[in-house]
Design an enzyme around this catalytic site. Structure first.
Site, PDB file in Angstrom:
ATOM      1  N   SER A   1     -27.603 -10.756  24.203  1.00 57.94           N
ATOM      2  CA  SER A   1     -28.412 -11.335  23.132  1.00 57.94           C
ATOM      3  C   SER A   1     -28.975 -12.642  23.684  1.00 57.94           C
ATOM      4  O   SER A   1     -28.464 -13.168  24.686  1.00 57.94           O
ATOM      5  CB  SER A   1     -27.496 -11.627  21.942  1.00 57.94           C
ATOM      6  OG  SER A   1     -28.109 -12.518  21.038  1.00 57.94           O
TER       7      SER A   1
ATOM      8  N   TYR B   1     -19.413 -14.324  18.192  1.00 52.86           N
ATOM      9  CA  TYR B   1     -20.561 -13.555  18.709  1.00 52.86           C
ATOM     10  C   TYR B   1     -21.122 -14.247  19.945  1.00 52.86           C
ATOM     11  O   TYR B   1     -21.336 -13.621  20.995  1.00 52.86           O
ATOM     12  CB  TYR B   1     -21.618 -13.439  17.608  1.00 52.86           C
ATOM     13  CG  TYR B   1     -22.769 -12.518  17.922  1.00 52.86           C
ATOM     14  CD1 TYR B   1     -22.656 -11.140  17.743  1.00 52.86           C
ATOM     15  CD2 TYR B   1     -23.988 -13.017  18.381  1.00 52.86           C
ATOM     16  CE1 TYR B   1     -23.722 -10.286  18.011  1.00 52.86           C
ATOM     17  CE2 TYR B   1     -25.053 -12.174  18.650  1.00 52.86           C
ATOM     18  CZ  TYR B   1     -24.923 -10.817  18.462  1.00 52.86           C
ATOM     19  OH  TYR B   1     -25.980  -9.978  18.735  1.00 52.86           O
TER      20      TYR B   1
HETATM   21  P1  NAD Z   1     -26.693  -1.716  14.109  1.00 49.48           P
HETATM   22  O1  NAD Z   1     -25.752  -2.185  13.060  1.00 49.48           O
HETATM   23  O2  NAD Z   1     -28.001  -1.125  13.715  1.00 49.48           O
HETATM   24  O3  NAD Z   1     -25.957  -0.655  15.057  1.00 49.48           O
HETATM   25  C1  NAD Z   1     -24.675  -0.883  15.580  1.00 49.48           C
HETATM   26  C2  NAD Z   1     -23.983   0.448  15.792  1.00 49.48           C
HETATM   27  O4  NAD Z   1     -22.714   0.173  16.395  1.00 49.48           O
HETATM   28  C3  NAD Z   1     -23.703   1.204  14.471  1.00 49.48           C
HETATM   29  O5  NAD Z   1     -24.142   2.556  14.594  1.00 49.48           O
HETATM   30  C4  NAD Z   1     -22.195   1.114  14.320  1.00 49.48           C
HETATM   31  O6  NAD Z   1     -21.619   2.248  13.667  1.00 49.48           O
HETATM   32  C5  NAD Z   1     -21.753   1.027  15.778  1.00 49.48           C
HETATM   33  N1  NAD Z   1     -20.415   0.454  15.926  1.00 49.48           N
HETATM   34  C6  NAD Z   1     -19.887  -0.624  15.298  1.00 49.48           C
HETATM   35  N2  NAD Z   1     -18.621  -0.812  15.672  1.00 49.48           N
HETATM   36  C7  NAD Z   1     -18.337   0.154  16.579  1.00 49.48           C
HETATM   37  C8  NAD Z   1     -17.186   0.481  17.341  1.00 49.48           C
HETATM   38  N3  NAD Z   1     -16.047  -0.211  17.231  1.00 49.48           N
HETATM   39  N4  NAD Z   1     -17.255   1.552  18.169  1.00 49.48           N
HETATM   40  C9  NAD Z   1     -18.398   2.279  18.281  1.00 49.48           C
HETATM   41  N5  NAD Z   1     -19.506   2.025  17.574  1.00 49.48           N
HETATM   42  C10 NAD Z   1     -19.472   0.971  16.741  1.00 49.48           C
HETATM   43  O7  NAD Z   1     -26.883  -2.968  15.084  1.00 49.48           O
HETATM   44  P2  NAD Z   1     -27.980  -3.328  16.203  1.00 49.48           P
HETATM   45  O8  NAD Z   1     -28.747  -4.487  15.699  1.00 49.48           O
HETATM   46  O9  NAD Z   1     -28.686  -2.131  16.678  1.00 49.48           O
HETATM   47  O10 NAD Z   1     -27.015  -3.903  17.336  1.00 49.48           O
HETATM   48  C11 NAD Z   1     -26.735  -3.216  18.538  1.00 49.48           C
HETATM   49  C12 NAD Z   1     -26.358  -4.229  19.614  1.00 49.48           C
HETATM   50  O11 NAD Z   1     -27.469  -5.092  19.837  1.00 49.48           O
HETATM   51  C13 NAD Z   1     -25.169  -5.129  19.248  1.00 49.48           C
HETATM   52  O12 NAD Z   1     -24.360  -5.325  20.391  1.00 49.48           O
HETATM   53  C14 NAD Z   1     -25.847  -6.426  18.848  1.00 49.48           C
HETATM   54  O13 NAD Z   1     -25.012  -7.529  19.028  1.00 49.48           O
HETATM   55  C15 NAD Z   1     -27.012  -6.425  19.806  1.00 49.48           C
HETATM   56  N6  NAD Z   1     -28.126  -7.298  19.415  1.00 49.48           N
HETATM   57  C16 NAD Z   1     -28.783  -7.083  18.247  1.00 49.48           C
HETATM   58  C17 NAD Z   1     -29.832  -7.926  17.917  1.00 49.48           C
HETATM   59  C18 NAD Z   1     -30.618  -7.743  16.651  1.00 49.48           C
HETATM   60  O14 NAD Z   1     -31.366  -8.655  16.309  1.00 49.48           O
HETATM   61  N7  NAD Z   1     -30.497  -6.634  15.933  1.00 49.48           N
HETATM   62  C19 NAD Z   1     -30.202  -8.964  18.781  1.00 49.48           C
HETATM   63  C20 NAD Z   1     -29.502  -9.149  19.960  1.00 49.48           C
HETATM   64  C21 NAD Z   1     -28.465  -8.299  20.266  1.00 49.48           C
END
Ligand code: NAD
Length: 261
Positions: A143, A156
């Site tokens: 991130s 985080y």
């Molecule tokens: P999201 O909530 O849409 O998807 C996350 C997925 O992870 C879900 O399908 C959930 O069921 C799964 N999950 C949660 N805990 C789990 C576990 N213990 N084992 C297996 N699966 C699990 O979230 P997203 O925004 O797509 O985030 C995905 C990644 O991207 C994360 O690591 C997040 O930190 C990172 N990220 C997101 C953003 C953003 O702005 N959305 C920015 C930077 C980084």
């Protein structure tokens, strides 16, 4: 011809958001993809949608903090598709709170999903990638918070910084086995994880939701625009398809200019 023809990819947290977009993009480029997620039903549905569009995909029930589940799920993918070339360690959650009132259980949960999950999935994947030095690419979903801090996000930010260390260590250890590693560092992308944070941060910071978006989330971008799922998936494709170890151990920030270095 797709740029990932013949490759096998395992993407964690791929039932939703960024992971799902990467899995779909990889499948369109010819990879067989494993949609690994704690939400079994959603993983199966995402895999079925890829198959309906003509791609190759399976759903895998996997809690990335559960050592036996990670090992068994990874082995099952190799059984199904014959190899493992790309791991995208992406599963993640967000819990916001100031440090002084952060519950220890919530802190541990955050580090377990983001760091234990990255370690366990990496180790399971390397057992296959190191075989005969066939190699592969491991991509961690970091991130902008791998490089910057924000209030309310102590575990985080800590975990996302930690992924840089794991990726850099893997770049060195994996090189003799033809394994490369990277961290993608997105800015805010409107996924369920972020949609949930908007009202939470508004409450914690005493702002309107509009102000959270404009003055907190997008404040340091060059243009006030959210990063998209496609932006991140395109970056993940570039890194997975890159042909040599000229590019390894890197973190790539995809954020409309929020954090430049
Ligand atoms: P999201 O909530 O849409 O998807 C996350 C997925 O992870 C879900 O399908 C959930 O069921 C799964 N999950 C949660 N805990 C789990 C576990 N213990 N084992 C297996 N699966 C699990 O979230 P997203 O925004 O797509 O985030 C995905 C990644 O991207 C994360 O690591 C997040 O930190 C990172 N990220 C997101 C953003 C953003 O702005 N959305 C920015 C930077 C980084």
């Amino acid at each position: 011809m797709g740029s990932l023809d013949g490759k096998v990819a395992l993407v964690t947290g791929a039932a939703s958001g960024i992971g799902k977009a990467i899995a779909e993009r990889y499948a369109r480029e010819g990879a067989a993809v494993a949609i690994a997620d704690i939400d079994r039903q959603a993983a199966d549905a995402a895999a079925a949608a890829i198959r309906a569009a003509g791609g190759r995909a399976v759903g895998v029930a996997m809690d990335v903090t559960d050592e036996p589940a990670v090992d068994a799920g990874t082995d099952a993918v190799v059984q199904a598709f014959g190899a493992l070339d790309i791991l995208v360690s992406n599963a993640g959650v967000q819990i916001v709170n100031p440090i002084e009132s952060f519950a220890f259980a919530a802190w541990k949960k955050m580090l377990a999903i983001h760091l234990d999950g990255a370690f366990l999935t990496t180790r399971a994947a390397l057992r296959h990638m190191y075989r005969d030095d066939r190699g592969g690419t491991v991509i961690y979903m970091g991130s902008v918070h791998s490089h910057e801090a924000s209030v309310l996000k102590a575990p985080y930010v800590t975990a996302k910084h930690g992924l840089l260390g794991l990726a850099r260590t893997l770049a060195k250890e994996g090189a003799p086995h033809n394994v490369r590693s990277h961290v993608i560092c997105p800015g805010f992308v409107r996924t369920p994880l972020v949609e949930k944070q908007i009202p939470e941060q508004a409450r914690e910071l005493g702002l309107s939701e509009e102000e959270v978006i404009r003055n907190v989330m997008l404040r340091h971008t060059v243009d006030g625009v959210f990063t998209t799922l496609e932006d991140v998936a395109q970056t993940a494709l570039f890194l997975a398809a890159f042909p040599s170890a000229a590019l390894t151990g890197q973190s790539i920030t995809v954020s409309h200019g929020w954090h430049m270095r």
